[in-house]
Each structure stands twice: as structure tokens, then as C-alpha cells.
Design an enzyme around this catalytic site. Structure first.
Site, PDB file in Angstrom:
ATOM      1  N   HIS A  59       0.851  -1.193   0.000  1.00 38.85           N
ATOM      2  CA  HIS A  59       0.000   0.000   0.000  1.00 38.85           C
ATOM      3  C   HIS A  59       0.888   1.245   0.000  1.00 38.85           C
ATOM      4  O   HIS A  59       2.064   1.184   0.379  1.00 38.85           O
ATOM      5  CB  HIS A  59      -0.892   0.014   1.240  1.00 38.85           C
ATOM      6  CG  HIS A  59      -1.994  -0.989   1.196  1.00 38.85           C
ATOM      7  ND1 HIS A  59      -3.055  -0.956   2.068  1.00 38.85           N
ATOM      8  CD2 HIS A  59      -2.219  -2.057   0.391  1.00 38.85           C
ATOM      9  CE1 HIS A  59      -3.878  -1.961   1.814  1.00 38.85           C
ATOM     10  NE2 HIS A  59      -3.389  -2.644   0.794  1.00 38.85           N
ATOM     11  N   GLU A  61       1.049   3.817   1.942  1.00 33.97           N
ATOM     12  CA  GLU A  61       1.626   4.148   3.244  1.00 33.97           C
ATOM     13  C   GLU A  61       2.814   3.241   3.566  1.00 33.97           C
ATOM     14  O   GLU A  61       3.841   3.711   4.070  1.00 33.97           O
ATOM     15  CB  GLU A  61       0.586   3.984   4.364  1.00 33.97           C
ATOM     16  CG  GLU A  61      -0.637   4.854   4.208  1.00 33.97           C
ATOM     17  CD  GLU A  61      -1.802   4.157   3.527  1.00 33.97           C
ATOM     18  OE1 GLU A  61      -2.954   4.409   3.931  1.00 33.97           O
ATOM     19  OE2 GLU A  61      -1.577   3.359   2.576  1.00 33.97           O
ATOM     20  N   CYS A  89      -5.907   1.834   6.121  1.00 31.76           N
ATOM     21  CA  CYS A  89      -6.578   0.591   6.493  1.00 31.76           C
ATOM     22  C   CYS A  89      -5.950   0.075   7.794  1.00 31.76           C
ATOM     23  O   CYS A  89      -4.942   0.619   8.256  1.00 31.76           O
ATOM     24  CB  CYS A  89      -6.419  -0.432   5.371  1.00 31.76           C
ATOM     25  SG  CYS A  89      -4.731  -1.070   5.217  1.00 31.76           S
ATOM     26  N   CYS A  92      -2.103  -0.704   7.498  1.00 32.97           N
ATOM     27  CA  CYS A  92      -1.276   0.502   7.428  1.00 32.97           C
ATOM     28  C   CYS A  92      -1.297   1.255   8.754  1.00 32.97           C
ATOM     29  O   CYS A  92      -0.261   1.764   9.190  1.00 32.97           O
ATOM     30  CB  CYS A  92      -1.739   1.397   6.281  1.00 32.97           C
ATOM     31  SG  CYS A  92      -1.446   0.651   4.662  1.00 32.97           S
TER      32      CYS A  92
END
Length: 176
Positions: A59, A61, A89, A92
């Protein structure tokens, strides 16, 4: 720091995150971008790369956290601020807490998997060993529009694919 300067900085860094999200979209990924700033310097950037890298953890992040840790040669990103176009999420958010990021600023809320207050809040959980300051809504319209346009286009493409598949199946049936 004045509120006006802080808002100007937040818009500047969020604009960069939006640019990174556009790279993700160009690569066929969900358009999410992230920037980590420490002492006024960008130390980490990332965009979604899960599909292309076949990695569920890739992701925006996570990519930014990895780059920032490498740059400062420490996984603890104390006093850093993360700017991200979409609410983190749970995965993360956990990495953000573990890396000791001080503040998260996100654009659009995620009502399905948001872990910064929309669905759950891992940043202020009583079980958290590090509390993360969080602000939302920075350039929210731009961030949301980027995501909505992507998913609208994707739904249209999927619909067209199904239509072409049905037509091919009908054609094959007629030829039998």
C-alpha cells in the site's frame, strides 16, 4: 507554526500525494498516494503497488514508511507526519503506530476499511502503545474525486468486458 502556514504546507504535501496516486492509477492500481515529512523535508513517498508487485502489503503508506526508514536509517519515524490521499486501512494503521509516526493527515475517508475513525480507530485505541494524532479532510474533494473516477472507469471497463464475453459466447453457440 501558524495555522495558515500549517494549512498551506498540508495542501502542498497532499498535492504531492495526489500526484503519486496518479502514478498508481497509470500502473493500474487503486490511486492512493502517500508522503512522509520530517522537519519540512519529504523523507518517504509511496503509491499503491499491490497488483503489480503481487504483494498485499504494498500500500502507499507501507511503501512510504519503508522509504522513510531507509532514508533516516531508523524504523522509528518519531515526529514525522504522513500525508495520504485515503484513510489508512488496519494494516497501514498498525505500521504507522509501530513506526511511531506522530501525525497522519488524510484526504478522503474510507467507510469500508478506514482505521482512523471511519470504521475503527487504531490510533487512539486503549491498547495502542503509541498514540497518533490524526486529521482528515485535507483536499478531500480532490482525493475523493480521483478515487471515484478510477472506480467509475473500472466498473465501465468490467461491464464492457462482460458484454464482449457474452457476445463471443453467443457467436460461438451460433457457430456450433
Amino acid at each position: 507554526m501558524s495555522v495558515e502556514k500549517e494549512n498551506k504546507d498540508a495542501n502542498f504535501y497532499m498535492q504531492r500525494a495526489i500526484e503519486l496516486a496518479a502514478i498508481a492509477e497509470e500502473e493500474g492500481e487503486v490511486p492512493v498516494g502517500a508522503v512522509i515529512v520530517l522537519d519540512g523535508e519529504i523523507i518517504g513517498e509511496g503509491w499503491n503497488r499491490s497488483i503489480g508487485s503481487h504483494d498485499a502489503t504494498a500500500h502507499a503508506e507501507m511503501m512510504a514508511i519503508k522509504q522513510a526508514g531507509s532514508k533516516i536509517e531508523n524504523y522509528r519515524l518519531v515526529d514525522a507526519t504522513l500525508y495520504v490521499t485515503l484513510e489508512p486501512c488496519p494494516m497501514c494503521a498498525g505500521a504507522i503506530v509501530h513506526s511511531r509516526i506522530k501525525r497522519v493527515i488524510f484526504g478522503a475517508s474510507d467507510m469500508k476499511t478506514g482505521a482512523s475513525g471511519s470504521v475503527i480507530n487504531l490510533f487512539t485505541s486503549a491498547t495502542a502503545f503509541h498514540f497518533v494524532e490524526c486529521a482528515s479532510g485535507v483536499m478531500e474533494e480532490e482525493c475523493r474525486a480521483q478515487l471515484q473516477a478510477f472506480f467509475k472507469r473500472r466498473r465501465k471497463e468490467k461491464k464492457e468486458e462482460r458484454k464482449l464475453q457474452r457476445e463471443a459466447e453467443l457467436k460461438n453457440q451460433m457457430m456450433e
